[in-house]
Write a protein that holds these residues in place. Structure first.
Motif, PDB file in Angstrom:
ATOM      1  N   UNK A 187       6.556  59.251  63.526  1.00  0.00           N
ATOM      2  CA  UNK A 187       6.725  57.999  64.252  1.00  0.00           C
ATOM      3  C   UNK A 187       8.117  57.914  64.870  1.00  0.00           C
ATOM      4  N   UNK A 188       9.122  58.381  64.134  1.00  0.00           N
ATOM      5  CA  UNK A 188      10.481  58.395  64.671  1.00  0.00           C
ATOM      6  C   UNK A 188      10.598  59.349  65.857  1.00  0.00           C
ATOM      7  N   UNK A 189       9.863  60.451  65.797  1.00  0.00           N
ATOM      8  CA  UNK A 189       9.889  61.404  66.910  1.00  0.00           C
ATOM      9  C   UNK A 189       9.099  60.871  68.102  1.00  0.00           C
ATOM     10  N   UNK A 190       8.062  60.113  67.840  1.00  0.00           N
ATOM     11  CA  UNK A 190       7.270  59.529  68.936  1.00  0.00           C
ATOM     12  C   UNK A 190       8.051  58.443  69.658  1.00  0.00           C
ATOM     13  N   UNK A 191       8.795  57.627  68.882  1.00  0.00           N
ATOM     14  CA  UNK A 191       9.561  56.524  69.464  1.00  0.00           C
ATOM     15  C   UNK A 191      11.045  56.703  69.132  1.00  0.00           C
ATOM     16  N   UNK A 192      11.738  57.606  69.818  1.00  0.00           N
ATOM     17  CA  UNK A 192      13.133  57.912  69.470  1.00  0.00           C
ATOM     18  C   UNK A 192      14.099  56.759  69.703  1.00  0.00           C
ATOM     19  N   UNK A 193      13.706  55.770  70.501  1.00  0.00           N
ATOM     20  CA  UNK A 193      14.597  54.639  70.756  1.00  0.00           C
ATOM     21  C   UNK A 193      14.349  53.478  69.792  1.00  0.00           C
ATOM     22  N   UNK A 194      13.371  53.617  68.915  1.00  0.00           N
ATOM     23  CA  UNK A 194      13.073  52.560  67.958  1.00  0.00           C
ATOM     24  C   UNK A 194      13.736  52.845  66.618  1.00  0.00           C
ATOM     25  N   UNK A 195      14.033  51.790  65.887  1.00  0.00           N
ATOM     26  CA  UNK A 195      14.421  51.922  64.488  1.00  0.00           C
ATOM     27  C   UNK A 195      13.130  52.098  63.685  1.00  0.00           C
ATOM     28  N   UNK A 196      13.025  53.174  62.920  1.00  0.00           N
ATOM     29  CA  UNK A 196      11.824  53.466  62.158  1.00  0.00           C
ATOM     30  C   UNK A 196      12.180  53.445  60.669  1.00  0.00           C
ATOM     31  N   UNK A 197      11.425  52.678  59.901  1.00  0.00           N
ATOM     32  CA  UNK A 197      11.726  52.496  58.487  1.00  0.00           C
ATOM     33  C   UNK A 197      10.473  52.792  57.659  1.00  0.00           C
ATOM     34  N   UNK A 198      10.609  53.681  56.685  1.00  0.00           N
ATOM     35  CA  UNK A 198       9.547  53.939  55.729  1.00  0.00           C
ATOM     36  C   UNK A 198       9.804  53.164  54.450  1.00  0.00           C
ATOM     37  N   UNK A 199       8.783  52.486  53.939  1.00  0.00           N
ATOM     38  CA  UNK A 199       8.905  51.650  52.748  1.00  0.00           C
ATOM     39  C   UNK A 199       7.950  52.172  51.681  1.00  0.00           C
ATOM     40  N   UNK A 200       8.445  52.356  50.472  1.00  0.00           N
ATOM     41  CA  UNK A 200       7.593  52.760  49.351  1.00  0.00           C
ATOM     42  C   UNK A 200       8.247  52.280  48.063  1.00  0.00           C
ATOM     43  N   UNK A 201       7.422  51.936  47.080  1.00  0.00           N
ATOM     44  CA  UNK A 201       7.981  51.461  45.807  1.00  0.00           C
ATOM     45  C   UNK A 201       8.317  52.590  44.850  1.00  0.00           C
ATOM     46  N   UNK A 202       7.893  53.829  45.181  1.00  0.00           N
ATOM     47  CA  UNK A 202       8.157  54.966  44.309  1.00  0.00           C
ATOM     48  C   UNK A 202       9.517  55.583  44.631  1.00  0.00           C
ATOM     49  N   UNK A 203      10.415  55.580  43.653  1.00  0.00           N
ATOM     50  CA  UNK A 203      11.723  56.182  43.851  1.00  0.00           C
ATOM     51  C   UNK A 203      11.596  57.677  44.100  1.00  0.00           C
ATOM     52  N   UNK A 204      10.648  58.336  43.428  1.00  0.00           N
ATOM     53  CA  UNK A 204      10.447  59.766  43.640  1.00  0.00           C
ATOM     54  C   UNK A 204      10.038  60.054  45.078  1.00  0.00           C
ATOM     55  N   UNK A 205       9.149  59.236  45.617  1.00  0.00           N
ATOM     56  CA  UNK A 205       8.710  59.431  46.996  1.00  0.00           C
ATOM     57  C   UNK A 205       9.865  59.194  47.971  1.00  0.00           C
TER      58      UNK A 205
END
Length: 276
Positions: free
Chosen positions: A65-83
């Motif tokens: 997603x970050x590569x598709x939209x290089x001008x956007x701020x892209x944030x991944x959210x997950x509750x797993x610290x390992x992930x």
């Protein structure tokens, strides 16, 4: 991320440990629904200001997603610290990509969240359907919401897991782990919910006929997702016994053929856009 049946001690909200390595064993198979989902999000000018991936897992798909939209701020959210650790450890992360720990159940869209994607994560959030109207209301004008959840309760692998867990040997230990019914809605129900909230929307279902290789491939698949809460709830000896019984059931249900093991897997999709 996870394709699930068992109870909600999950990456959506609690501290159960998830294995990025185990989950990524079938990364190419798990990636296909993500791209089928996100291909329905139209690229329009100007591009999105902020893109959020809820339940991002190890982050390799969020990276696209970050590569598709290089001008956007892209944030991944997950509750797993390992992930999240695995996601942050990727080499040469794009400068517009970051990963944060967060609970989907308490998340809310911000005024700049023009694209929200959640792929194989909402099934771990009990009653997530009640969250959707608030999310759709907070979505900015012109914003997109794209979701995919596994319709796995009809998979024979998951039926067998529930049946084994409910047997006299295991029910006392696993009654709080296995949920009796699917935690997701039908494609038409998600579509209706989006339309009632004023979104322009579409929904569909797909059953992927995955061709898996190796020994006990279906067991390896579910070991990274739906089997994980079960194994977490059991001690070492019980864990080995349960897994041996489950392995035998899966081997009978999914025999290896000339080209590998065919594993049908149903998934539910819905994509909506808030009118500008």
């Amino acid at each position: 991320m996870a394709d699930g049946t068992p109870g909600e001690s999950s990456r959506a909200g609690s501290g159960m440990r998830w294995s990025p390595t185990q989950y990524d064993l079938f990364q190419s198979h798990r990636a296909t629904p993500f791209f089928d989902l996100t291909s329905r999000i139209s690229s329009q000018e100007p591009g999105p200001r902020r893109v959020v991936d809820l339940g991002c897992g190890p982050g390799s798909l969020t990276r696209t997603l970050a590569e598709r939209w290089p001008d956007a701020e892209v944030v991944g959210v997950d509750s797993s610290l390992d992930m999240i650790r695995q996601a942050r450890s990727q080499a040469d992360l794009p400068p517009n990509l970051s990963f944060v720990i967060g609970d989907i159940a308490s998340w809310e869209p911000g005024p700049r969240d023009d694209v929200v994607v959640t792929n194989a994560a909402l099934q771990w959030v009990p009653g997530h359907q009640r969250l959707l109207p608030g999310w759709f209301d907070a979505l900015p004008a012109g914003g997109w919401f794209a979701m995919q959840v596994p319709g796995s309760s009809t998979n024979r692998s998951h039926e067998l897991l529930r049946e084994l867990a409910a047997s006299p040997r295991w029910e006392p230990l696993l009654r709080d782990v296995i949920r009796p019914e699917e935690n997701v809605s039908s494609a038409s129900a998600y579509l209706t919910q989006m339309l009632e909230c004023g979104l322009e929307a579409t929904s569909w279902e797909t059953t992927y006929e995955h061709l898996l290789q190796g020994d006990d491939p279906v067991l390896e698949w579910v070991r990274g997702t739906s089997l994980r809460p079960v194994l977490t709830a059991l001690g070492p000896d019980d864990r080995a016994e349960f897994e041996a019984s489950y392995r035998a059931l899966l081997a009978d249900a999914y025999p290896t053929g000339r080209f590998g093991t065919i594993y049908p897997f149903r998934r539910i999709f819905a994509v909506g856009r808030k009118p500008a």
